[in-house]
Write a protein that holds these residues in place. Structure first.
Motif, PDB file in Angstrom:
ATOM      1  N   GLY A 170      -7.255 -40.594  63.033  1.00 28.48           N
ATOM      2  CA  GLY A 170      -6.223 -41.393  63.693  1.00 28.48           C
ATOM      3  C   GLY A 170      -4.834 -41.115  63.144  1.00 28.48           C
ATOM      4  O   GLY A 170      -3.855 -41.034  63.898  1.00 28.48           O
ATOM      5  N   HIS A 171      -4.724 -40.944  61.840  1.00 31.04           N
ATOM      6  CA  HIS A 171      -3.429 -40.652  61.221  1.00 31.04           C
ATOM      7  C   HIS A 171      -2.929 -39.269  61.641  1.00 31.04           C
ATOM      8  O   HIS A 171      -1.733 -39.081  61.898  1.00 31.04           O
ATOM      9  N   ILE A 172      -3.830 -38.306  61.696  1.00 25.81           N
ATOM     10  CA  ILE A 172      -3.437 -36.941  62.058  1.00 25.81           C
ATOM     11  C   ILE A 172      -2.957 -36.871  63.505  1.00 25.81           C
ATOM     12  O   ILE A 172      -1.910 -36.282  63.801  1.00 25.81           O
ATOM     13  N   THR A 173      -3.713 -37.467  64.415  1.00 27.08           N
ATOM     14  CA  THR A 173      -3.312 -37.430  65.824  1.00 27.08           C
ATOM     15  C   THR A 173      -2.048 -38.257  66.058  1.00 27.08           C
ATOM     16  O   THR A 173      -1.236 -37.918  66.919  1.00 27.08           O
ATOM     17  N   GLY A 174      -1.885 -39.330  65.289  1.00 25.41           N
ATOM     18  CA  GLY A 174      -0.654 -40.112  65.409  1.00 25.41           C
ATOM     19  C   GLY A 174       0.567 -39.329  64.976  1.00 25.41           C
ATOM     20  O   GLY A 174       1.655 -39.460  65.553  1.00 25.41           O
ATOM     21  N   VAL A 187      -7.955 -32.957  69.549  1.00 29.16           N
ATOM     22  CA  VAL A 187      -7.961 -34.372  69.951  1.00 29.16           C
ATOM     23  C   VAL A 187      -9.213 -34.698  70.754  1.00 29.16           C
ATOM     24  O   VAL A 187      -9.865 -35.731  70.534  1.00 29.16           O
ATOM     25  N   LEU A 188      -9.574 -33.820  71.680  1.00 25.23           N
ATOM     26  CA  LEU A 188     -10.769 -34.057  72.499  1.00 25.23           C
ATOM     27  C   LEU A 188     -12.033 -34.023  71.655  1.00 25.23           C
ATOM     28  O   LEU A 188     -12.993 -34.748  71.925  1.00 25.23           O
ATOM     29  N   GLY A 189     -12.057 -33.183  70.619  1.00 28.82           N
ATOM     30  CA  GLY A 189     -13.214 -33.150  69.729  1.00 28.82           C
ATOM     31  C   GLY A 189     -13.469 -34.490  69.078  1.00 28.82           C
ATOM     32  O   GLY A 189     -14.622 -34.845  68.792  1.00 28.82           O
ATOM     33  N   GLY A 190     -12.402 -35.250  68.856  1.00 27.57           N
ATOM     34  CA  GLY A 190     -12.559 -36.584  68.278  1.00 27.57           C
ATOM     35  C   GLY A 190     -13.276 -37.560  69.177  1.00 27.57           C
ATOM     36  O   GLY A 190     -13.720 -38.627  68.720  1.00 27.57           O
ATOM     37  N   LEU A 233     -14.316 -23.559  71.230  1.00 24.19           N
ATOM     38  CA  LEU A 233     -15.352 -24.392  70.614  1.00 24.19           C
ATOM     39  C   LEU A 233     -15.008 -24.739  69.178  1.00 24.19           C
ATOM     40  O   LEU A 233     -15.359 -25.816  68.688  1.00 24.19           O
ATOM     41  N   ALA A 234     -14.285 -23.848  68.499  1.00 22.51           N
ATOM     42  CA  ALA A 234     -13.951 -24.072  67.093  1.00 22.51           C
ATOM     43  C   ALA A 234     -13.148 -25.353  66.921  1.00 22.51           C
ATOM     44  O   ALA A 234     -13.438 -26.169  66.031  1.00 22.51           O
ATOM     45  N   PHE A 235     -12.159 -25.590  67.770  1.00 22.06           N
ATOM     46  CA  PHE A 235     -11.305 -26.762  67.581  1.00 22.06           C
ATOM     47  C   PHE A 235     -11.956 -28.046  68.090  1.00 22.06           C
ATOM     48  O   PHE A 235     -11.646 -29.138  67.615  1.00 22.06           O
ATOM     49  N   LEU A 236     -12.851 -27.931  69.068  1.00 16.14           N
ATOM     50  CA  LEU A 236     -13.650 -29.105  69.427  1.00 16.14           C
ATOM     51  C   LEU A 236     -14.513 -29.521  68.237  1.00 16.14           C
ATOM     52  O   LEU A 236     -14.617 -30.717  67.915  1.00 16.14           O
ATOM     53  N   ALA A 237     -15.120 -28.540  67.575  1.00 21.48           N
ATOM     54  CA  ALA A 237     -15.945 -28.829  66.398  1.00 21.48           C
ATOM     55  C   ALA A 237     -15.095 -29.376  65.252  1.00 21.48           C
ATOM     56  O   ALA A 237     -15.511 -30.302  64.543  1.00 21.48           O
ATOM     57  N   THR A 238     -13.891 -28.831  65.058  1.00 22.03           N
ATOM     58  CA  THR A 238     -13.003 -29.312  64.004  1.00 22.03           C
ATOM     59  C   THR A 238     -12.657 -30.787  64.204  1.00 22.03           C
ATOM     60  O   THR A 238     -12.727 -31.593  63.273  1.00 22.03           O
ATOM     61  N   GLY A 239     -12.275 -31.143  65.430  1.00 22.51           N
ATOM     62  CA  GLY A 239     -11.949 -32.542  65.730  1.00 22.51           C
ATOM     63  C   GLY A 239     -13.128 -33.459  65.533  1.00 22.51           C
ATOM     64  O   GLY A 239     -12.992 -34.565  64.998  1.00 22.51           O
ATOM     65  N   ALA A 240     -14.321 -33.014  65.943  1.00 23.93           N
ATOM     66  CA  ALA A 240     -15.526 -33.838  65.778  1.00 23.93           C
ATOM     67  C   ALA A 240     -15.849 -34.064  64.309  1.00 23.93           C
ATOM     68  O   ALA A 240     -16.212 -35.176  63.903  1.00 23.93           O
ATOM     69  N   VAL A 241     -15.698 -33.033  63.487  1.00 22.66           N
ATOM     70  CA  VAL A 241     -15.979 -33.161  62.053  1.00 22.66           C
ATOM     71  C   VAL A 241     -15.025 -34.158  61.405  1.00 22.66           C
ATOM     72  O   VAL A 241     -15.441 -35.065  60.677  1.00 22.66           O
TER      73      VAL A 241
END
Length: 569
Positions: free
Chosen positions: A264-268, A75-78, A247-255
């Motif tokens: 938005g749909h995934i985090t919802g 979520v934070l990666g987003g 770092l992997a999941f920050l990068a995943t969220g950013a991508v």
């Protein structure tokens, strides 16, 4: 001796205790996750008496910690999504990066110097300075989500939390790299720290693109399974290759946020399964708090806490405002964002644990200090996050009320148990035309008076089971209805709040939000079809609107459905 309990039974105990103590914390106007942590502390001390082994808790803690951290970091990666114009100057990427780097530098310097002097160990002091930069992502997000915080300060907190962890990880790997280069004390070599950082980012980039592919080709509108597949596989690959996954999941969220419309749909869709994961995470984190460690290392822990508090507050303020002013705790225009960056738990503990690959003795020392400081930061951190977003006016009044949607008095509990154990069909007339509003309303003479102050309005709202509050005159004649969500517009403006009365904040007129007690069920259904709220006031007669009760939408709809079901049979 009590029998050994299964893993599923233990998870049930953890969830139940977290839910119960979390509810109690909410009643005392504390963040519910403070209750979750307290539940964990209690379980840690009474585990032996209820058949829960500490080894079982530790076995469960590691995978749940990884999973909850992955969700929070995704979520934070987003927050690293490109924004095109229109944002406030303080939210511009360059401003955010400058402020975050300044805060991290202040924190590292102050904590590093204090701990180096206290420990008489340069390596330990420098590493503690690096660990102090990290912020607990799950704790921060959970508090913001619980209070429904929305606005510039909230977005800033999320972005700074993400950036702080990025800097902490890179600084950690850089420091380890320098120590190895200088001393040559590790058998891993220089490639270890380099691969930790670059490998984690590479895995994150691959995971992000795989998630987009899975969601687009295989998701079929399901936004839960693809994310779970990617998270679990990525954690597994990181463990197999001995790479940190933060770092992997920050990068995943950013991508995903930048290269698709799915974020938005995934985090919802996370709401359903992320909540129990976070409850378990915080309860297990509470069971891991070690007060004896804090006492044994009180001097270094105290200096670490003091230095981190000063560094976060002062560094963030200087990063955004320079040296032209001093941070003010009560400022609504410019809230002390640094106070919201004090939560610390999993990220710092994980980094301290990674030190064991290079120096086992130093790792144990760092873990002792971090675990001691976590006791402080996990207990006061959530309260300070709450304080920041409230001071910024970004929390609706409804989220600050200690009451829940339903009354929590002893009589309401008794009624709920009675409804659960005994059927109510027999007390309902068989003919819907014989059901009147007076039969299904909740009788109530409790209402606000037209001249009641804002303090009385908020007190009334805090003790009402409804989100609509009737206002009456001296003869108990209904003047109108105050809607909870509209209170936020005036409650944060102290000048207006000091002079405003209940009649001034009426949102709905008597004609819009009331129904006579003699109206039929069909009339109530027709009213709620055009009414956005969940409750309306009941008056004795439309000509003389004397307040006599409240009617809930759910009562009307459930009763109508019951009659419809009977008719279909």
């Amino acid at each position: 001796m009590p029998p050994t309990l299964s893993a599923l039974f233990i998870l049930g105990i953890l969830l139940a205790s977290g839910m119960g103590v979390g509810w109690l914390a909410h009643r005392f106007k504390l963040p519910t996750l403070t209750g979750y942590l307290a539940a964990g502390v209690g379980i840690n001390y009474f585990a032996h008496y209820i058949g829960v082994e500490h080894e079982s808790l530790e076995t469960l803690r590691l995978p749940i910690n990884d999973f909850a951290m992955a969700l929070a970091l995704f979520v934070l990666g987003g927050q690293f999504k490109r924004r095109t114009g229109g944002s406030h100057s303080s939210e511009q990427p360059a401003t955010m990066i400058r402020a975050s780097l300044t805060e991290s530098l202040f924190t590292f310097t102050i904590v590093g110097l204090l701990c180096t002097v206290a420990m008489h160990n340069i390596k330990g002091g420098i590493l503690l300075g690096v660990l102090a930069i990290a912020v607990a992502p799950a704790t921060t997000l959970e508090v913001l989500h619980e209070y429904g915080a929305k606005g510039r300060a909230t977005r800033t907190l999320k972005t700074l939390t993400a950036l702080s962890n990025v800097w902490a990880i890179f600084a950690f790997e850089l420091v380890i790299l320098l120590f190895i280069a200088i001393t040559g004390a590790s058998n891993i070599g220089l490639s270890g720290p380099i691969w930790d950082a670059t490998g984690s980012v590479i895995y994150g980039l691959i995971a992000g693109h795989l998630l987009i592919l899975f969601q687009e080709r295989l998701g079929a509108g399901n936004y839960v399974v693809p994310l779970l597949v990617v998270i679990l596989l990525t954690i597994g690959f990181c463990e197999l290759t001995d790479v940190p996954h933060m770092l992997a999941f920050l990068a995943t969220g950013a991508v995903v946020a930048n290269r698709s419309s799915f974020f938005g749909h995934i985090t919802g869709a996370m709401e359903g399964y992320a909540k129990p994961a976070f409850v378990l995470f915080f309860v297990l984190s509470g069971s891991h708090l070690q007060f004896d460690v804090m006492i044994d290392n009180w001097l270094v822990v105290g200096l670490y806490v003091l230095g981190r508090v000063i560094g976060k507050i002062l560094g963030t303020h200087v990063g955004f405002n320079g040296f032209k002013s001093t941070p003010k705790l009560a400022s609504a225009k410019n809230p002390p964002i640094g106070l919201g960056l004090l939560c610390q738990a999993g990220a710092a503990i994980a980094l301290a644990g990674y030190v064991s690959r290079y120096n086992q003795e130093l790792s144990e020392t760092l873990l002792a200090i971090i675990l001691g400081s976590v006791v402080v930061f996990e207990l006061i951190g959530p309260l300070l996050v709450k304080r920041v977003v409230i001071s910024a006016g970004e929390v609706d009044v409804g989220h600050l009320l200690s009451r829940s949607q339903y009354s929590t008095s002893s009589s309401s509990w008794f009624k709920a148990i009675k409804r659960t154990l005994f059927a109510t069909q027999n007390i309902i007339p068989s003919d819907p035309n014989k059901v009147f509003v007076r039969d299904i309303m909740k009788p109530s003479t409790s209402a606000l008076r037209r001249n009641d102050s804002m303090d009385k309005i908020l007190y009334f709202a805090n003790h009402s089971p409804f989100n609509h509050f009737p206002v009456v005159d001296r003869e108990n004649m209904l003047l109108g209805i105050i809607v909870l969500k509209d209170l936020s517009e005036v409650a944060y403006d102290q000048q207006i709040a000091n002079v405003i009365t209940a009649e001034d904040v009426i949102s709905l007129s008597t004609e819009q939000a009331s129904i006579s007690a003699g109206s039929r069920l069909s009339d109530a259904l027709a009213l709620f079809q055009d009414f956005d709220g969940n409750t309306v006031a009941v008056v004795e007669d439309s000509a003389t609107p004397v307040m006599c009760g409240m009617l809930e939408r759910t009562e009307v709809i459930n009763l109508a459905r019951r009659f419809q079901t009977k008719a279909s049979h």
